[in-house]
Design an enzyme around this catalytic site. Structure first.
Site, short mmCIF file in Angstrom:
data_model
loop_
_atom_site.label_atom_id
_atom_site.label_comp_id
_atom_site.label_asym_id
_atom_site.label_seq_id
_atom_site.Cartn_x
_atom_site.Cartn_y
_atom_site.Cartn_z
N TYR A 77 -7.86 -1.15 11.70
CA TYR A 77 -7.03 -2.15 11.51
C TYR A 77 -7.10 -3.32 12.73
O TYR A 77 -7.21 -4.43 12.59
CB TYR A 77 -5.78 -1.67 11.21
N LEU A 113 0.86 -11.61 -3.76
CA LEU A 113 1.72 -10.67 -4.28
C LEU A 113 2.05 -9.70 -3.51
O LEU A 113 2.94 -8.72 -3.73
CB LEU A 113 1.14 -10.10 -5.54
P1 NAD Z 1 0.45 -6.18 1.44
O1 NAD Z 1 -0.31 -4.95 1.37
O2 NAD Z 1 1.84 -5.98 1.05
O3 NAD Z 1 -0.18 -7.37 0.46
C1 NAD Z 1 -1.60 -7.48 0.27
C2 NAD Z 1 -2.09 -8.30 -0.84
O4 NAD Z 1 -3.37 -8.50 -0.89
C3 NAD Z 1 -1.71 -7.40 -2.02
O5 NAD Z 1 -0.88 -8.23 -3.11
C4 NAD Z 1 -2.98 -6.94 -2.57
O6 NAD Z 1 -3.07 -7.06 -4.13
C5 NAD Z 1 -3.85 -8.22 -2.15
N1 NAD Z 1 -5.31 -7.88 -2.20
C6 NAD Z 1 -6.07 -6.62 -1.67
N2 NAD Z 1 -7.40 -6.76 -1.98
C7 NAD Z 1 -7.52 -8.11 -2.16
C8 NAD Z 1 -8.78 -8.74 -2.39
N3 NAD Z 1 -9.88 -8.13 -2.35
N4 NAD Z 1 -8.67 -10.14 -2.83
C9 NAD Z 1 -7.59 -10.73 -2.87
N5 NAD Z 1 -6.23 -9.84 -2.65
C10 NAD Z 1 -6.50 -8.86 -2.09
O7 NAD Z 1 0.54 -6.95 2.83
P2 NAD Z 1 1.33 -7.80 3.57
O8 NAD Z 1 2.44 -6.93 4.09
O9 NAD Z 1 1.98 -9.03 2.71
O10 NAD Z 1 0.51 -8.50 4.88
C11 NAD Z 1 -0.10 -9.68 4.71
C12 NAD Z 1 -0.95 -10.03 5.88
O11 NAD Z 1 0.21 -9.87 7.07
C13 NAD Z 1 -1.92 -8.89 6.24
O12 NAD Z 1 -2.92 -9.53 7.07
C14 NAD Z 1 -1.46 -8.08 7.33
O13 NAD Z 1 -2.23 -7.40 8.11
C15 NAD Z 1 -0.24 -9.11 7.97
N6 NAD Z 1 0.71 -8.07 8.67
C16 NAD Z 1 1.89 -7.55 7.83
C17 NAD Z 1 2.82 -6.83 8.64
C18 NAD Z 1 3.67 -6.30 7.58
O14 NAD Z 1 4.65 -5.65 8.37
N7 NAD Z 1 3.81 -6.41 6.21
C19 NAD Z 1 2.57 -6.73 10.05
C20 NAD Z 1 1.66 -7.21 10.71
C21 NAD Z 1 0.66 -8.11 10.11
#
Ligand code: NAD
Length: 315
Positions: free
Chosen positions: A141, A10
């Site tokens: 991180y 989500l």
């Molecule tokens: P986000 O924070 O939007 O979403 C993370 C999701 O993980 C949330 O829906 C949250 O409810 C869920 N979550 C939190 N704790 C949890 C748990 N214990 N068990 C199950 N679910 C849990 O993150 P995102 O932007 O979608 O990022 C996803 C991945 O991509 C991450 O590994 C992030 O480091 C990586 N990433 C994202 C970006 C970016 O710009 N969005 C950039 C580089 C890397």
């Protein structure tokens, strides 16, 4: 990929990735999971399960019940939040990843998890940052992301697990708000342009960071996962980027569409310190040559689409 489990579904990436995966592989073939539920369409358009990724038994049970052959592990605490809650970040980012790798090993799944430009640090070359270079980050991180890259390589070499990953830059999207990253300003600025005509940036002028539009990020995940394994010299993780921009460059692109847009600054020292430890621009040559990475959106095209999508939603 045939039957896919997505954790953290989500979030900013997952909420759009699940929609796209269901279009390609079939709704019943994509099991979306998250810690909490919501009214988002992915909780109704196919299988959805509550899953805390720190619970290894629950993850194994769901993966086995749905007979998944692919795990896309997205659940994580992002850079700015991880710096506020480093212990929680370690437990979630490393514990969740280890559980997802173990489930994939036990069930023989293909595996994907994103790394980040946060895996680089102050001693990394900042311009045209190479694929293979110094990675000594000074944020929790970043420590999690480098450790994760190494752990995924370890599972590939030790167990032959088909692990793959991308070092994402800041991702820009209009569907789901970002979840506490350092590059969130680059999303907020578009929302503010449409709703208020002005934005106050917590990131300083002249701070260049890599960015990519969400449709390119989703394509990159799918293209990497579908790539012929024998072509991959690298696995965890490929540099990918579509642009290197600072707040002024985004504001200038917005003014092409909304001429009166005003940008000012109120720099947040904590998030600025994280940004200052990251590269200005990364080199995505390995991704281009090994599996054909080709982003379609530059700053101009992305800005036009962001503003038109957000304006439409305002009406
Ligand atoms: P986000 O924070 O939007 O979403 C993370 C999701 O993980 C949330 O829906 C949250 O409810 C869920 N979550 C939190 N704790 C949890 C748990 N214990 N068990 C199950 N679910 C849990 O993150 P995102 O932007 O979608 O990022 C996803 C991945 O991509 C991450 O590994 C992030 O480091 C990586 N990433 C994202 C970006 C970016 O710009 N969005 C950039 C580089 C890397």
């Amino acid at each position: 990929m045939n039957k896919i489990l997505v954790t953290g579904a989500l979030g900013q990436i997952g909420s759009e990735l699940v929609v796209k995966l269901r279009e390609i592989y079939g709704a019943d073939h994509v099991v979306a999971t998250d810690l909490k539920s919501s009214a988002h369409e992915i909780t109704r358009s196919g299988p959805f399960e509550l899953l805390d990724v720190t619970n290894d038994k629950a993850m194994f049970e769901i993966a086995k019940r749905y007979e998944v052959d692919t795990v896309i592990h997205l659940a994580a605490l992002l850079s700015a939040t991880a710096e506020e809650k480093p212990l929680l970040a370690w437990n979630l980012n490393m514990g969740g990843l280890m559980n997802a790798l173990e489930v994939s090993r036990e069930l023989g799944c293909q595996f994907f998890t994103p790394s980040s430009i946060g895996s680089f640090g102050p001693s990394t070359p900042k311009d045209n940052t190479p694929q293979d270079t110094i990675q000594r980050p000074n944020t929790m991180y970043g420590v999690n992301k480098v450790s994760g890259e190494l752990l995924c390589d370890y599972y590939f070499h030790k167990y032959g697990l088909d692990t793959r990953g991308l070092r994402f830059p800041g991702l820009i999207s209009y569907m789901t708000p970002p979840g506490g990253g350092t590059t969130d300003y680059a999303v907020e600025i578009y929302y503010a342009a449409v709703t208020a005509g002005r934005y106050t940036s917590y990131i300083a002028k002249d701070t260049n960071m890599d960015m990519m539009y969400m449709p390119d990020a989703l394509n990159a995940i799918i293209e990497l996962m579908e790539a012929d394994s024998s072509r991959l010299m690298h696995r965890n993780s490929f540099n990918v980027t579509a642009m290197s921009v600072d707040p002024e460059a985004i504001a200038a692109a917005i003014r092409d569409e909304f001429p009166g847009f005003i940008l000012d600054y109120d720099v947040d020292p904590k998030r600025q310190a994280i940004a200052d430890s990251w590269p200005h621009s990364i080199d995505a040559t390995a991704a281009k040559t090994e599996w054909g990475f080709h982003p379609r959106y530059d700053l101009k095209a992305m800005t036009k689409d962001m503003l038109s999508q957000l304006s439409e939603r305002q009406m």
